[in-house]
Enzyme design. Structure first.
Site, PDB file in Angstrom:
ATOM      1  N   HIS A   1      -0.487 -13.215  -4.869  1.00 30.80           N
ATOM      2  CA  HIS A   1       0.944 -12.104  -5.146  1.00 30.80           C
ATOM      3  C   HIS A   1       0.011 -10.242  -4.910  1.00 30.80           C
ATOM      4  O   HIS A   1      -1.320 -10.011  -5.145  1.00 30.80           O
ATOM      5  CB  HIS A   1       1.047 -12.220  -6.851  1.00 30.80           C
ATOM      6  CG  HIS A   1       1.374 -13.415  -6.598  1.00 30.80           C
ATOM      7  ND1 HIS A   1       0.389 -14.843  -7.214  1.00 30.80           N
ATOM      8  CD2 HIS A   1       2.628 -13.819  -6.250  1.00 30.80           C
ATOM      9  CE1 HIS A   1       1.352 -15.996  -7.311  1.00 30.80           C
ATOM     10  NE2 HIS A   1       2.181 -15.358  -7.308  1.00 30.80           N
ATOM     11  N   HIS A   2       1.120  -9.848  -4.799  1.00 26.66           N
ATOM     12  CA  HIS A   2       1.286  -8.228  -4.506  1.00 26.66           C
ATOM     13  C   HIS A   2       0.514  -7.520  -6.024  1.00 26.66           C
ATOM     14  O   HIS A   2       1.055  -8.308  -6.754  1.00 26.66           O
ATOM     15  CB  HIS A   2       2.309  -7.735  -3.946  1.00 26.66           C
ATOM     16  CG  HIS A   2       2.393  -5.942  -4.148  1.00 26.66           C
ATOM     17  ND1 HIS A   2       3.153  -5.569  -4.397  1.00 26.66           N
ATOM     18  CD2 HIS A   2       1.374  -5.414  -3.348  1.00 26.66           C
ATOM     19  CE1 HIS A   2       2.695  -3.838  -3.671  1.00 26.66           C
ATOM     20  NE2 HIS A   2       1.749  -4.321  -3.379  1.00 26.66           N
ATOM     21  N   GLY A   3      -0.107  -7.011  -6.136  1.00 25.31           N
ATOM     22  CA  GLY A   3      -0.983  -6.317  -6.829  1.00 25.31           C
ATOM     23  C   GLY A   3       0.214  -5.222  -6.766  1.00 25.31           C
ATOM     24  O   GLY A   3      -0.281  -3.930  -6.825  1.00 25.31           O
TER      25      GLY A   3
ATOM     26  N   THR B   1       7.338  -7.070  -3.629  1.00 28.27           N
ATOM     27  CA  THR B   1       6.573  -5.227  -3.234  1.00 28.27           C
ATOM     28  C   THR B   1       6.037  -5.621  -2.176  1.00 28.27           C
ATOM     29  O   THR B   1       5.378  -7.299  -2.589  1.00 28.27           O
ATOM     30  CB  THR B   1       6.501  -4.673  -4.068  1.00 28.27           C
ATOM     31  OG1 THR B   1       5.751  -5.535  -5.208  1.00 28.27           O
ATOM     32  CG2 THR B   1       7.672  -4.734  -5.056  1.00 28.27           C
TER      33      THR B   1
END
Ligand code: ZN
Ligand code: ZN
Length: 375
Positions: free
Chosen positions: A172-174, A203
């Site tokens: 998952h995006h940080g 995002t």
């Protein structure tokens, strides 16, 4: 190499527990420490084990608002209130008992790792309980109460570090660290993740590159679902070392989520443990090359809690400790894990290669596009 390596053991953090139906189970980390110990990695001469203490409100407040800390404490003590405006409620972020204390321990463990590297004479430090990278300054998100990597980065800046590179390999995006340091030219955030219309948190597109005055200090590698080991590693190699090298950080902070695994129930990538071994090696080399070895590592996502997470993070820690592990898992650990899981676990660290994935061509295009953007 004569590295000194710290392993943060924070068994108290097992109270970070959203309940038996929730995928982020404390056993993920407990079985990781068990496997590290079963291999004897915690007893090698270069490795020191450290405990943890809960972070103070002031430390958590380096990133989070006083109102959010207060709400987290009161909600976790059973008080009634409108906690949904802080992200708490049924679903990803259910209110659980002693929620503030649990989050404060996770942050405290990441601060112990940061301190070990910045002031304690250790080259590398690993906090497997950490990596809760979705929490926002005033809102819980994606199973995350407090953003321990962001607090660790803020603490390092407060204690004299001038430039920090944060590298996030979770599926998952940080989004938490990126959002929190978006306008801060002292912090480079690099995230390589699955990106698709249905995929959390939504995002992490190429166009997110840092705010005014900090352009280029957010770098995203948004890969298509079903990317396999080779294409994922190619994207990593083409982007991460060059941008981190160019940034010339004092410390490298990493989030080592292993929910990129092909069997992970919450995501759609196609990685095997071979990719985790190579990624750890690349990050290790990079930390020595650009940051005098200073490497603060956290865990992160990963929802195959018995079959994958302990192996993934033991591989990463062995790399930090400079130890080549036998591929066969210790029998005593297998027994323990199978008893906990009520199912079989793999008998080796390595896995059969899966070959190319349907996302590979797209992943290579994304990597080329990112390279063109970052110059
Ligand atoms: Zn090293
Ligand atoms: Zn994740």
């Amino acid at each position: 190499m004569t590295d000194r390596v710290a392993l943060v053991l924070c068994h108290e953090a097992r109270i970070y527990d959203h309940g038996p139906q929730h995928p982020l189970r404390p056993q993920r980390v407990l079985l990781t420490w068990d496997l590290i110990a079963a291999y004897g990695l915690d007893r090698t001469p270069r490795v020191a084990t450290l405990g943890c203490e809960p972070a103070t409100d002031d430390e958590i407040g380096l990133v989070h608002t006083p109102a959010y800390i207060d709400a987290t404490r009161r909600a976790g003590e059973g008080e009634e209130g409108d906690w949904s405006r802080f992200g708490y409620g049924p679903g990803d972020n259910p209110i659980f008992d002693r929620m503030h204390d649990a989050g404060a321990l996770v942050v405290g463990a990441s601060l112990a790792a940061a301190r070990a590297v910045w002031e304690g004479g250790h080259d590398h430090a690993f906090n497997a309980t950490g990596g809760l990278h979705h929490a926002m300054p005033a809102r819980a998100s994606g199973f995350c109460v407090y953003d321990d990597p962001a607090v660790g980065i803020a603490w390092l800046l407060e204690h004299g570090a001038e430039r920090i590179a944060y590298v996030d390999v979770d599926v998952h995006h940080g989004d938490g660290p990126q959002f929190i340091f978006y306008d801060d030219p002292r912090v480079l955030t690099v995230s390589i993740h699955e990106f698709a219309p249905w995929f959390f948190p939504g995002t992490g597109d190429l166009s997110e590159r840092g705010g005014a005055g900090a352009e280029g200090t957010a770098v995203n590698v948004p890969l298509p679902p079903h990317t396999g080991d080779d294409a994922w590693l190619q994207a990593f190699r083409e982007v991460v070392p060059p941008v981190v090298r160019a940034f010339s950080p004092d410390v490298v902070v990493t989030q080592l989520g292993c929910d990129t695994h092909h069997t992970d129930p919450l995501a759609d990538m196609r990685l095997t443990t071979a990719a985790y071994r190579e990624t750890a090696k690349l990050l290790h080399d990079l930390a020595h090359e650009v940051a005098g070895g200073r490497w603060v590592a956290t865990g992160g996502g990963g929802y195959q809690w018995g079959r994958v997470v302990p192996r993934a993070w033991t591989i990463a820690f062995a790399e930090m400790a400079g130890v080549e592990l036998p591929d066969e898992l210790p029998e005593a650990w297998i027994e323990k894990a199978e008893f906990a899981l009520r199912a079989e676990v793999p008998a080796t660290l390595s896995e059969p290669p899966l070959g190319p994935g349907p996302g590979d061509d797209g992943a290579r295009e994304v990597a080329a596009a990112v390279r063109a953007t970052v110059g």
